[in-house]
Scaffold this motif. Structure first.
Motif, mmCIF file in Angstrom:
data_model
loop_
_atom_site.group_PDB
_atom_site.id
_atom_site.type_symbol
_atom_site.label_atom_id
_atom_site.label_comp_id
_atom_site.label_asym_id
_atom_site.label_seq_id
_atom_site.Cartn_x
_atom_site.Cartn_y
_atom_site.Cartn_z
ATOM 1 N N VAL A 44 -45.038 8.064 -68.472
ATOM 2 C CA VAL A 44 -44.936 8.005 -67.012
ATOM 3 C C VAL A 44 -46.245 8.332 -66.306
ATOM 4 O O VAL A 44 -46.395 8.031 -65.121
ATOM 5 C CB VAL A 44 -43.818 8.935 -66.484
ATOM 6 C CG1 VAL A 44 -42.458 8.386 -66.822
ATOM 7 C CG2 VAL A 44 -43.977 10.352 -67.013
ATOM 8 N N ALA A 62 -40.501 3.200 -64.919
ATOM 9 C CA ALA A 62 -39.575 4.260 -64.512
ATOM 10 C C ALA A 62 -39.024 4.000 -63.113
ATOM 11 O O ALA A 62 -37.837 4.217 -62.848
ATOM 12 C CB ALA A 62 -40.277 5.610 -64.571
ATOM 13 N N ASP A 98 -38.015 8.656 -67.723
ATOM 14 C CA ASP A 98 -39.116 7.710 -67.845
ATOM 15 C C ASP A 98 -38.523 6.308 -67.897
ATOM 16 O O ASP A 98 -37.334 6.126 -67.610
ATOM 17 C CB ASP A 98 -39.987 8.016 -69.080
ATOM 18 C CG ASP A 98 -39.186 8.053 -70.385
ATOM 19 O OD1 ASP A 98 -38.225 7.262 -70.530
ATOM 20 O OD2 ASP A 98 -39.521 8.864 -71.265
#
Length: 241
Positions: free
Chosen positions: A131, A140, A17
């Motif tokens: 995410v 990310a 992430d």
């Protein structure tokens, strides 16, 4: 006061992430040793009937593009009836869901005990959205672009009781790293400066140089209404444990 560990070199193996990645040490001696051990692995005759619990370390077949091979993995989730598994591959950091039970086998204690070749690196003083959130996906992606395929210098930042956090810099070689010194911007700073991530509340009173610099960068990002600050306040809550 806690002493910072010596910096070490590595390369990204997986970006989880906007604040977490897995890294292989460079040179990858530990990874090479694990892969050699797994190339010699043969599943036991009873493998097909075996059931695996959550957090168990197992062998799993994965296709890296050259065909199926056996790799070490930890069971993250067990599907209904044990028909499938979600696995985190210990030596690369990637997560795979829906792995059929036929591709999973018990792993002998000697191979299971080898230290993971992929080190989980959580970025110090960085909090990113999940995410599945637009802001988290953007962070990310930016982290991936910053680190992928590049030499990294990592150093643990002391001060957290819930596991290590790291300062990460991109480097192209020893000569450049020595010439640049600590003036080279960290990945941590770049994500916050762009407004892609925030400094967590847990770092509000941290006194290390990185925390001080990042709090200043966050003030600039907020004033410019960059990224997650576009509405004045951060788009996501600071709910880091």
């Amino acid at each position: 006061a806690a002493r910072a560990a010596a910096p070490w070199r590595g390369r990204a193996a997986e970006v989880v992430d906007g604040a977490t990645l897995y890294v292989h040490a460079d040179p990858p001696a530990k990874l090479d040793a694990v892969l050699a051990a797994m190339r010699a692995f043969a599943p036991p005759a009873t493998a097909a009937a075996a059931a695996h619990r959550r957090n168990a370390v197992v062998a799993a077949q994965f296709d890296d593009g050259s065909g199926l091979g056996w790799y070490r993995a930890r069971v993250v989730e067990v599907g209904p009836g044990g028909a499938t598994y979600a696995l985190r591959y210990l030596d690369f950091g990637n997560l795979e869901a829906g792995v059929p039970a036929a591709r999973v086998a018990p792993l002998d204690a000697a191979r299971a005990a080898l230290p993971p070749a992929a080190v989980e690196c959580r970025l110090a003083h960085v909090r990113a959205a999940a995410v599945d959130d637009e802001a988290g996906e953007a962070c990310a992606r930016a982290l991936h672009e910053l680190v992928w395929g590049k030499g990294l210098e990592l150093a643990e930042v002391p001060g957290r009781a819930d596991g290590p956090r790291f300062r990460v810099r991109v480097v192209d070689g020893v000569a450049e790293a020595k010439a640049g010194g600590d003036s080279r911007p960290t990945v941590n700073e770049q994500l916050v400066e762009r407004g892609l991530a925030r400094v967590p509340g847990a770092s509000k009173h941290a006194a290390d140089d990185l925390a001080v610099a990042m709090r200043a960068l966050q003030l600039g990002a907020r004033a410019a209404r960059a990224g997650v600050w576009r509405y004045g306040d951060c788009d996501f809550s600071d709910d880091e444990k």
